[in-house]
Design a protein around this motif. Structure first.
Motif, PDB file in Angstrom:
ATOM      1  N   SER A  74       0.816  -1.207   0.000  1.00 44.09           N
ATOM      2  CA  SER A  74       0.000   0.000   0.000  1.00 44.09           C
ATOM      3  C   SER A  74       0.854   1.263   0.000  1.00 44.09           C
ATOM      4  CB  SER A  74      -0.921   0.018   1.229  1.00 44.09           C
ATOM      5  OG  SER A  74      -0.150   0.125   2.423  1.00 44.09           O
ATOM      6  N   LYS A  75       2.180   1.096   0.008  1.00 44.47           N
ATOM      7  CA  LYS A  75       3.066   2.257   0.027  1.00 44.47           C
ATOM      8  C   LYS A  75       2.870   3.081  -1.237  1.00 44.47           C
ATOM      9  CE  LYS A  75       7.931   3.544   0.561  1.00 44.47           C
ATOM     10  NZ  LYS A  75       9.311   3.065   0.672  1.00 44.47           N
ATOM     11  N   LYS A  76       2.778   4.389  -1.074  1.00 41.78           N
ATOM     12  CA  LYS A  76       2.481   5.265  -2.200  1.00 41.78           C
ATOM     13  C   LYS A  76       3.734   5.973  -2.710  1.00 41.78           C
ATOM     14  CE  LYS A  76      -1.966   4.489  -1.876  1.00 41.78           C
ATOM     15  NZ  LYS A  76      -2.686   3.730  -2.910  1.00 41.78           N
ATOM     16  N   ARG A 143      -1.069   5.239 -10.193  1.00 43.19           N
ATOM     17  CA  ARG A 143      -1.861   5.015  -8.976  1.00 43.19           C
ATOM     18  C   ARG A 143      -2.003   3.530  -8.691  1.00 43.19           C
ATOM     19  NH1 ARG A 143      -7.431   8.217  -8.367  1.00 43.19           N
ATOM     20  NH2 ARG A 143      -5.868   9.897  -8.412  1.00 43.19           N
ATOM     21  N   ASN A 146       1.331   2.307  -7.450  1.00 42.82           N
ATOM     22  CA  ASN A 146       1.915   3.100  -6.366  1.00 42.82           C
ATOM     23  C   ASN A 146       3.224   3.769  -6.778  1.00 42.82           C
ATOM     24  OD1 ASN A 146      -0.211   2.196  -4.728  1.00 42.82           O
ATOM     25  ND2 ASN A 146       0.946   0.424  -4.056  1.00 42.82           N
TER      26      ASN A 146
END
Length: 306
Positions: A74-76, A143, A146
């Motif tokens: 989930s790291k952006k 997106r 990520n």
């Protein structure tokens, strides 16, 4: 209550397993089409594609291998690199100049995308078309993957280095009119050029790469256009280069010309000149070259990785 808790635990375990499996697949390199609506032009190669000994020949249908870092999926906003393997524009050394480098980048928190680009077969703009599209594709899915669309670089080895340098200076070449991704820029934010072919002029070029890209009697205009150091301007991205002094295939003058042109415009650059190693070492752990260039590159990338 116990039943609900049991169901919840099972669902949680299942979701974790799916996430782990998805990330595992990404680490292995999920292959996706570069042109899902159809390859736009032909490079005139009729033989079937063939992979042997870590090399790919006769590429007519380009693809992109997706490598995402392990860990927190989930790291952006992580940086990314599109990788162009070398091979004199006649084959792609896709393992030790592609997949293995992608995994090294993943271990440092960088998304990586190995480009299996079409070989030119004297169709000069075919590989450039593919690497431009790869950059646009990565940014279009930033997106989903990520990725920070403002930290997407390009890397290339040997002839792949020429392709990466060509992208760095010719990224404005007109995209296809009906391309749904044309709104995304193809300009790389940085480049990694490893023993690259930079010049198409006979004095310092790699003859095989030149002939495959431009033909035996090149158009002088194309020769100058693809002599990438001459196309550098103030908008050319920063570059890290590494080259061996004893490279007999691609003289180190190629990298020096590119570095010097960047320095004249005060664009961040570094050239690591290795005393030995010859040509084509890539990710091969055969001598001190391997650790030297990767350590230097990791240090150069620190401001980008943050």
């Amino acid at each position: 209550m116990k039943t609900l808790r049991s169901v919840f635990l099972k669902l949680s375990f299942l979701m974790m397993s799916v996430a782990c499996n998805t990330n595992s697949q990404a680490q292995q390199g999920l292959e996706i089409p570069l042109w899902p609506q159809g390859v736009p032009d032909s490079n005139g190669i009729a033989e079937p594609e063939l992979k042997e000994n870590g090399r790919v020949r006769n590429v007519t249908t380009p693809t992109l291998y997706v490598y995402l870092p392990a860990g927190d999926v989930s790291k952006k906003n992580i940086p990314a690199v599109v990788i162009c393997p070398g091979g004199g524009y006649s084959i792609l050394a896709i393992d030790h100049e592609g997949h293995e480098f992608a995994k090294w980048l993943n271990d440092r928190g960088i998304a990586a995308f190995v480009l299996k680009y079409r070989l030119p077969n004297k169709h000069s703009f075919i590989p450039l078309e593919d690497v431009q599209q790869a950059m646009r594709l990565v940014r279009s899915k930033a997106r989903q993957w990520n990725v920070d669309p403002k930290r997407v670089g390009v890397a290339g080895f040997s002839a792949g280095g020429h392709l990466a340098a060509s992208l760095s200076v010719l990224y404005k070449e007109t995209p296809l009119k009906n391309d749904p991704l044309k709104k995304f820029t193809a300009r790389p934010d940085f480049s990694i050029l490893i023993y690259p072919v930079i010049s198409m002029e006979t004095a310092v070029t790699h003859a095989g790469s030149r002939n495959q890209l431009l033909g035996n009697q090149p158009d002088p205009v194309l020769e100058q256009q693809f002599t990438t150091w001459k196309q550098i301007d103030k908008k050319t991205p920063p570059a890290f280069l590494a080259h061996s002094l004893d490279d007999k295939a691609v003289p180190i003058e190629n990298s020096r010309l590119y570095r010097d042109a960047l320095q004249r415009l005060k664009i961040r650059t570094e050239l690591l000149e290795l005393p030995t190693g010859g040509h084509g070492w890539g990710m091969r752990k055969n001598d001190n070259t391997y650790q030297q260039w990767l350590t230097a590159l990791e240090n150069w990338l620190k401001p980008i990785v943050k």
